[in-house]
Design a protein around this motif. Structure first.
Motif, PDB file in Angstrom:
ATOM      1  N   ALA A   1       0.775  -1.320  -0.139  1.00  0.00           N
ATOM      2  CA  ALA A   1       0.042   0.019   0.096  1.00  0.00           C
ATOM      3  C   ALA A   1       0.867   1.134  -0.066  1.00  0.00           C
ATOM      4  N   ALA A   2       1.910   1.155   0.725  1.00  0.00           N
ATOM      5  CA  ALA A   2       2.957   2.297   0.930  1.00  0.00           C
ATOM      6  C   ALA A   2       3.538   2.592  -0.709  1.00  0.00           C
ATOM      7  N   LEU A   3       3.788   1.526  -1.188  1.00  0.00           N
ATOM      8  CA  LEU A   3       4.581   1.769  -2.437  1.00  0.00           C
ATOM      9  C   LEU A   3       3.424   2.274  -3.423  1.00  0.00           C
ATOM     10  N   ALA A   4       2.294   2.016  -3.274  1.00  0.00           N
ATOM     11  CA  ALA A   4       1.115   2.087  -4.184  1.00  0.00           C
ATOM     12  C   ALA A   4       1.020   3.640  -4.082  1.00  0.00           C
ATOM     13  N   VAL A   5       0.821   4.144  -2.892  1.00  0.00           N
ATOM     14  CA  VAL A   5       0.905   5.599  -2.584  1.00  0.00           C
ATOM     15  C   VAL A   5       2.079   6.433  -3.273  1.00  0.00           C
ATOM     16  N   LEU A   6       3.095   5.913  -2.935  1.00  0.00           N
ATOM     17  CA  LEU A   6       4.500   6.589  -3.473  1.00  0.00           C
ATOM     18  C   LEU A   6       4.320   6.553  -5.057  1.00  0.00           C
ATOM     19  N   PHE A   7       3.849   5.530  -5.687  1.00  0.00           N
ATOM     20  CA  PHE A   7       3.817   5.694  -6.891  1.00  0.00           C
ATOM     21  C   PHE A   7       2.801   6.726  -7.421  1.00  0.00           C
TER      22      PHE A   7
END
Length: 204
Positions: free
Chosen positions: A15-21
């Protein structure tokens, strides 16, 4: 860590990586990650201790992604120079896939975020050991493969960093590199090849 706990941790990191992207650094908050994961902010705090712990974990995950790219490269061929150039091109694609992720790894896009020194040492050593192994195959016997690998990486990093910076702004009409994938890859390929030649990297 129990499998269920590991799974929850991975879900939050995904989820954090998706937010970052999707939202960039400004969207990378405990609340933003919790919403993306469909969970409460309390559960994020419980697993990571807050935004700092979450960022450390995400920093580690980004390096794991780069390490996976290096591990997934084709097996070594008789042409070690070509193999090394292929690695360099995959590195560029990794950076271009998500400039924000790349910045989290090698720049300081998050104010006051300084990854844990022990964590930084571990991820850098683990990731770049794979890179050094590729350089070692084509490094002159009298040269230090670690030093050559570092110098080559700084050239790769500088070339792709400049490309990402230029791509993030309005194209300059009189710039000598056209704003195309072909032109940028060609410039990167020639720059990396020149550095490899300058370092004396060659097939035995």
């Amino acid at each position: 860590m129990r499998p269920a706990e590991q799974g929850n941790r991975e879900r939050f990191l995904d989820a954090a990586l998706a937010v970052l992207f999707d939202r960039g650094v400004t969207g990378l908050t405990v609340r933003g990650v919790a919403e993306e994961a469909g969970a409460s902010t309390i559960s994020v705090y419980a697993r990571f201790g807050g935004r700092e712990g979450l960022l450390d974990a995400l920093y580690e995950r980004t390096f794991e992604s780069l390490r996976q790219v290096l591990e997934d490269l084709p097996p070594a061929s008789p042409d070690g120079v070509a193999d090394l150039l292929h690695l360099a091109l995959e590195y560029r694609l990794f950076a271009r896939e998500s400039p924000v992720r790349y910045a989290l790894m090698f720049e300081r896009p998050v104010p006051r975020f300084d990854p844990d020194p022990a964590l930084r040492s571990t991820v850098l050593r683990t990731t770049f050991t794979l890179f050094i192994a590729r350089v070692q195959r084509v490094c002159p016997p009298e040269a230090d493969a670690r030093e050559a690998a570092y110098q080559l990486w700084t050239a790769m990093h500088g070339l792709v960093g400049a490309e990402l910076m230029l791509a993030s702004r309005t194209p300059l009409p009189d710039w000598f590199i056209p704003p195309t994938e072909e032109a940028n890859e060609g410039m990167y390929r020639r720059g990396v090849s020149a550095m490899m030649t300058g370092l004396g990297l060659r097939n035995p």
